[in-house]
Design an enzyme around this catalytic site. Structure first.
Site, PDB file in Angstrom:
ATOM      1  N   CYS A  44       0.871  -1.127  -0.015  1.00  0.00           N
ATOM      2  CA  CYS A  44      -0.072  -0.060   0.112  1.00  0.00           C
ATOM      3  C   CYS A  44       0.720   1.270   0.055  1.00  0.00           C
ATOM      4  CB  CYS A  44      -0.893  -0.067   1.246  1.00  0.00           C
ATOM      5  SG  CYS A  44      -1.822   1.282   1.375  1.00  0.00           S
ATOM      6  N   CYS A  49      -1.575   1.673  -2.854  1.00  0.00           N
ATOM      7  CA  CYS A  49      -2.448   2.767  -2.781  1.00  0.00           C
ATOM      8  C   CYS A  49      -2.055   4.129  -2.782  1.00  0.00           C
ATOM      9  CB  CYS A  49      -3.157   2.681  -1.473  1.00  0.00           C
ATOM     10  SG  CYS A  49      -3.370   1.123  -0.782  1.00  0.00           S
ATOM     11  N   LYS A  52      -0.057   5.361  -6.068  1.00  0.00           N
ATOM     12  CA  LYS A  52      -1.024   5.252  -7.153  1.00  0.00           C
ATOM     13  C   LYS A  52      -2.014   6.561  -7.059  1.00  0.00           C
ATOM     14  CE  LYS A  52      -4.874   4.118  -5.932  1.00  0.00           C
ATOM     15  NZ  LYS A  52      -5.696   2.698  -6.012  1.00  0.00           N
ATOM     16  N   TYR A 179      -9.718  -3.080 -10.932  1.00  0.00           N
ATOM     17  CA  TYR A 179      -9.248  -1.603 -10.625  1.00  0.00           C
ATOM     18  C   TYR A 179      -8.079  -1.076 -10.923  1.00  0.00           C
ATOM     19  CZ  TYR A 179      -6.948  -2.776  -6.084  1.00  0.00           C
ATOM     20  OH  TYR A 179      -5.930  -2.930  -5.082  1.00  0.00           O
ATOM     21  N   GLU A 183      -7.378   2.210 -13.025  1.00  0.00           N
ATOM     22  CA  GLU A 183      -6.913   3.373 -12.647  1.00  0.00           C
ATOM     23  C   GLU A 183      -5.704   3.608 -13.393  1.00  0.00           C
ATOM     24  OE1 GLU A 183      -8.312   2.636  -7.929  1.00  0.00           O
ATOM     25  OE2 GLU A 183      -6.379   1.995  -8.528  1.00  0.00           O
ATOM     26  N   HIS A 438     -26.881  22.377   0.015  1.00  0.00           N
ATOM     27  CA  HIS A 438     -27.095  23.053  -1.378  1.00  0.00           C
ATOM     28  C   HIS A 438     -25.868  23.795  -1.630  1.00  0.00           C
ATOM     29  CE1 HIS A 438     -28.843  23.628  -5.085  1.00  0.00           C
ATOM     30  NE2 HIS A 438     -29.034  24.745  -4.900  1.00  0.00           N
ATOM     31  N   GLU A 443     -25.667  15.769  -2.333  1.00  0.00           N
ATOM     32  CA  GLU A 443     -27.164  16.267  -1.722  1.00  0.00           C
ATOM     33  C   GLU A 443     -28.085  15.173  -2.621  1.00  0.00           C
ATOM     34  OE1 GLU A 443     -29.059  20.038  -3.040  1.00  0.00           O
ATOM     35  OE2 GLU A 443     -27.380  20.289  -4.261  1.00  0.00           O
TER      36      GLU A 443
HETATM   37  P1  FAD Z   1       1.291  -6.183   2.120  1.00  0.00           P
HETATM   38  O1  FAD Z   1       1.020  -4.647   2.054  1.00  0.00           O
HETATM   39  O2  FAD Z   1       1.435  -6.670   0.357  1.00  0.00           O
HETATM   40  O3  FAD Z   1       2.732  -6.746   2.639  1.00  0.00           O
HETATM   41  C1  FAD Z   1       3.320  -8.012   2.492  1.00  0.00           C
HETATM   42  C2  FAD Z   1       4.940  -7.453   2.741  1.00  0.00           C
HETATM   43  O4  FAD Z   1       5.299  -8.559   2.791  1.00  0.00           O
HETATM   44  C3  FAD Z   1       5.676  -6.820   1.526  1.00  0.00           C
HETATM   45  O5  FAD Z   1       6.248  -5.848   1.890  1.00  0.00           O
HETATM   46  C4  FAD Z   1       6.424  -7.931   1.087  1.00  0.00           C
HETATM   47  O6  FAD Z   1       7.949  -7.344   0.666  1.00  0.00           O
HETATM   48  C5  FAD Z   1       6.598  -8.618   2.418  1.00  0.00           C
HETATM   49  N1  FAD Z   1       7.044 -10.076   2.205  1.00  0.00           N
HETATM   50  C6  FAD Z   1       6.482 -10.994   1.229  1.00  0.00           C
HETATM   51  N2  FAD Z   1       7.176 -12.286   1.463  1.00  0.00           N
HETATM   52  C7  FAD Z   1       8.083 -11.934   2.382  1.00  0.00           C
HETATM   53  C8  FAD Z   1       9.187 -12.738   3.100  1.00  0.00           C
HETATM   54  N3  FAD Z   1       9.290 -14.302   2.629  1.00  0.00           N
HETATM   55  N4  FAD Z   1       9.985 -12.462   3.986  1.00  0.00           N
HETATM   56  C9  FAD Z   1       9.903 -10.984   4.177  1.00  0.00           C
HETATM   57  N5  FAD Z   1       9.123 -10.031   3.681  1.00  0.00           N
HETATM   58  C10 FAD Z   1       8.123 -10.719   2.737  1.00  0.00           C
HETATM   59  N6  FAD Z   1      -6.066  -1.126  -1.418  1.00  0.00           N
HETATM   60  C11 FAD Z   1      -6.960  -0.310  -0.789  1.00  0.00           C
HETATM   61  O7  FAD Z   1      -7.641  -0.335   0.261  1.00  0.00           O
HETATM   62  N7  FAD Z   1      -7.142   0.915  -1.545  1.00  0.00           N
HETATM   63  C12 FAD Z   1      -6.310   1.256  -2.674  1.00  0.00           C
HETATM   64  O8  FAD Z   1      -6.490   2.298  -3.273  1.00  0.00           O
HETATM   65  C13 FAD Z   1      -5.398   0.110  -3.290  1.00  0.00           C
HETATM   66  N8  FAD Z   1      -4.777   0.522  -4.445  1.00  0.00           N
HETATM   67  C14 FAD Z   1      -3.556  -0.430  -4.760  1.00  0.00           C
HETATM   68  C15 FAD Z   1      -2.976  -0.062  -5.868  1.00  0.00           C
HETATM   69  C16 FAD Z   1      -2.102  -1.053  -6.488  1.00  0.00           C
HETATM   70  C17 FAD Z   1      -1.242  -0.685  -7.675  1.00  0.00           C
HETATM   71  C18 FAD Z   1      -2.013  -2.421  -5.449  1.00  0.00           C
HETATM   72  C19 FAD Z   1      -0.936  -3.364  -6.042  1.00  0.00           C
HETATM   73  C20 FAD Z   1      -2.655  -2.671  -4.517  1.00  0.00           C
HETATM   74  C21 FAD Z   1      -3.412  -1.675  -3.929  1.00  0.00           C
HETATM   75  N9  FAD Z   1      -4.233  -1.673  -2.821  1.00  0.00           N
HETATM   76  C22 FAD Z   1      -5.391  -0.785  -2.463  1.00  0.00           C
HETATM   77  C23 FAD Z   1      -4.320  -3.254  -2.188  1.00  0.00           C
HETATM   78  C24 FAD Z   1      -3.317  -3.006  -0.772  1.00  0.00           C
HETATM   79  O9  FAD Z   1      -1.993  -2.672  -1.271  1.00  0.00           O
HETATM   80  C25 FAD Z   1      -3.148  -4.548  -0.174  1.00  0.00           C
HETATM   81  O10 FAD Z   1      -4.501  -4.906   0.035  1.00  0.00           O
HETATM   82  C26 FAD Z   1      -2.563  -4.287   1.050  1.00  0.00           C
HETATM   83  O11 FAD Z   1      -1.208  -3.599   0.853  1.00  0.00           O
HETATM   84  C27 FAD Z   1      -2.457  -5.520   1.776  1.00  0.00           C
HETATM   85  O12 FAD Z   1      -1.756  -5.664   3.175  1.00  0.00           O
HETATM   86  P2  FAD Z   1      -0.921  -6.891   3.504  1.00  0.00           P
HETATM   87  O13 FAD Z   1      -0.241  -6.461   4.891  1.00  0.00           O
HETATM   88  O14 FAD Z   1      -1.812  -7.904   3.425  1.00  0.00           O
HETATM   89  O15 FAD Z   1       0.378  -7.180   2.661  1.00  0.00           O
END
Ligand code: FAD
Length: 449
Positions: A44, A49, A52, A179, A183, A438, A443
């Protein structure tokens, strides 16, 4: 608490879910470490997010500058400089990464900047070879972009790389109909690229209300974004000058300077060693968890995108919080997945909460809908022929508003407030009882009859 183990909790992945879970667990007194193989903040903050949305803001200036002339501003011919926006966005991302790191450190969470894999119910091995043990392990590894397999697919990029481009490509092909595809279609189009969206089905934005997504398609086509439906990739060839020749089923080859895959995100469980602990993975690669985020191994839990429930940041954060409250805070908590609002930051944006009209018809039988199809006042004066559409989906028997769907300027901002009413189960007459504010677009929500 942690005598037998190195840590009470070892979290793999410092994204939205992992950061929240570790910070709150540490605040409850647990000894916590978190491993991150890329950057603290996760998808994110680093490549989702946040960057983006900043690009969406940047892109919107193209229309704002044009419209400003109708509002009396003498706007000289403005030039867009991608490198300035890209670098400012990356600086902001770096600033946030610093804040997330500081926040974890302030809560005494040990940050391990390495890839981690599971070696048993309580065992973790780091890429340096260091082995550690933990009473509980939390998998919060998120999801990774899926790249379809066909000859030449390696010439494409994913959203991960889109934030680092050298220049704005003249011609962009975006694969996908979700999405992220829509976007980026809006972003590149506003920056002046010629955009073609290639979708393997004939539906964009599955899951959103049909009328609303049809409206986005119609507006996008009018703006000049091209769509190819029911098209599959056959192969991509790269010429010496870098031009990509993209061969699809059912249409002529397309030449492009950039191919962006926005074809879904797969839970990040590959080579994570989960089988060593008996953690069940489903056929999409997701960690199977119960309502308390517990996997089939009693000491291993998972939150966020890796569980493939609802892939959104606020959901991952809530799951991380619920995990910490339940396991270390002695406050059993479960996430309520009902009425989660979501948005697409397209141009214009759209947003929805609750049941779509077709979901409501399947579920409730008797359904009433109310729509307002209007041109925002600002668009009228700007001479922008772009109509907004708001829709209320109402239970025909109880008059409860079970869904709100909208497309138009600021739709996500307006919907967040309206979602409170849907979540609270308010009836249509309670919407009607509110006096309109308004002149606003919002509204319309209380004026639909
Ligand atoms: P993540 O945030 O993906 O974190 C996982 C982390 O684990 C990463 O940093 C990765 O490097 C690390 N990792 C993975 N495997 C290992 C390992 N073996 N050892 C150490 N580290 C590891 N959501 C919204 O709500 N609104 C939005 O507008 C939105 N826009 C988005 C736009 C894009 C382009 C993308 C790709 C996603 C978007 N999302 C949005 C989705 C949102 O980013 C995810 O839902 C959210 O980040 C999920 O969080 P998480 O903690 O599950 O995983």
């Amino acid at each position: 608490m942690s005598e037998a183990y190195d840590y009470d909790l070892f979290v793999i992945g410092a994204g939205s879910g992992g950061v929240r879970a570790s910070r709150v667990s540490a605040a409850y007194g647990a000894k916590v470490a978190i491993a991150e193989e890329h950057k603290v903040g996760g998808t994110c903050v680093i490549r989702g997010c946040v960057p983006k949305k900043l690009l969406v803001f940047g892109a919107h200036f193209a229309e704002d500058l044009q419209d400003a002339r109708r509002f009396g501003w003498e706007v000289p011919d403005c030039k867009f400089d991608w490198a300035t926006l890209r670098d400012n966005v990356l600086d902001e991302v770096a600033r946030l990464e610093g804040l997330y790191t500081e926040n974890l450190e302030r809560h005494s969470v040990e940050i391990v900047k390495e890839r981690a894999t599971v070696t048993g119910p309580h065992g973790i091995t780091l890429s340096s070879g260091r082995k550690v043990t933990a009473r509980k392990i939390l998998i919060a590894t998120g999801a990774t972009p899926v790249i379809p397999e066909f000859p030449g697919a390696e010439h494409g990029i994913t959203s991960n790389e889109a934030f680092h481009l050298e220049r704005v490509p003249q011609r962009v092909v975006i694969a996908g109909g979700g999405y992220i595809a829509n976007e980026f279609a809006g972003i590149f189009h506003q920056f002046g690229s010629q955009v073609t969206v290639v979708n393997r089905s004939d539906v964009i934005l599955r899951g959103y209300d049909e009328q609303i997504r049809d409206r986005l398609l119609q507006i996008s086509l009018t703006k000049g974004i091209d769509f190819k439906f029911n098209a599959q990739f056959k192969k991509v060839e790269k010429a010496e000058d870098g031009t990509l020749r993209i061969h699809l089923t059912g249409c002529d080859p397309i030449e492009a300077d950039l191919l962006l895959f926005a074809t879904g995100r797969r839970p990040h469980t590959e080579d994570l060693g989960l089988e060593s602990a008996g953690v069940e993975i489903d056929n999409k690669g997701a960690v199977v968890v119960d309502a308390d985020n517990r996997s089939t191994c009693p000491s291993i839990y998972a939150v966020g995108d890796v569980t493939n429930r609802v892939q959104l940041t606020p959901v991952a954060i809530r799951e991380g919080q619920a995990f910490a409250d339940t396991i270390f805070g002695d406050k059993p908590t479960r996430v309520d997945y009902d009425c989660i609002p979501s948005a697409v930051f397209s141009h214009p944006p759209l947003a929805g909460v609750g049941l779509t009209e077709s979901e409501a018809r399947n579920k409730l039988g008797s359904v009433k809908t109310y729509t307002s199809d209007f041109r925002a006042m600002k668009n009228v004066l700007a001479g922008r022929n772009e109509r907004s559409l708001y829709k209320l989906v109402v239970d025909g028997e109880t008059e409860q508003v079970v869904g709100i769907h909208m497309i138009g300027p600021d739709a996500p901002e307006i919907l967040q407030a309206a979602a409170i009413a849907v979540k609270a189960g308010l009836r249509k007459e309670q919407f009607d009882a509110v006096v309109a504010l308004h002149p606003t677009m919002a509204e319309e929500l209380v004026l639909m009859r």
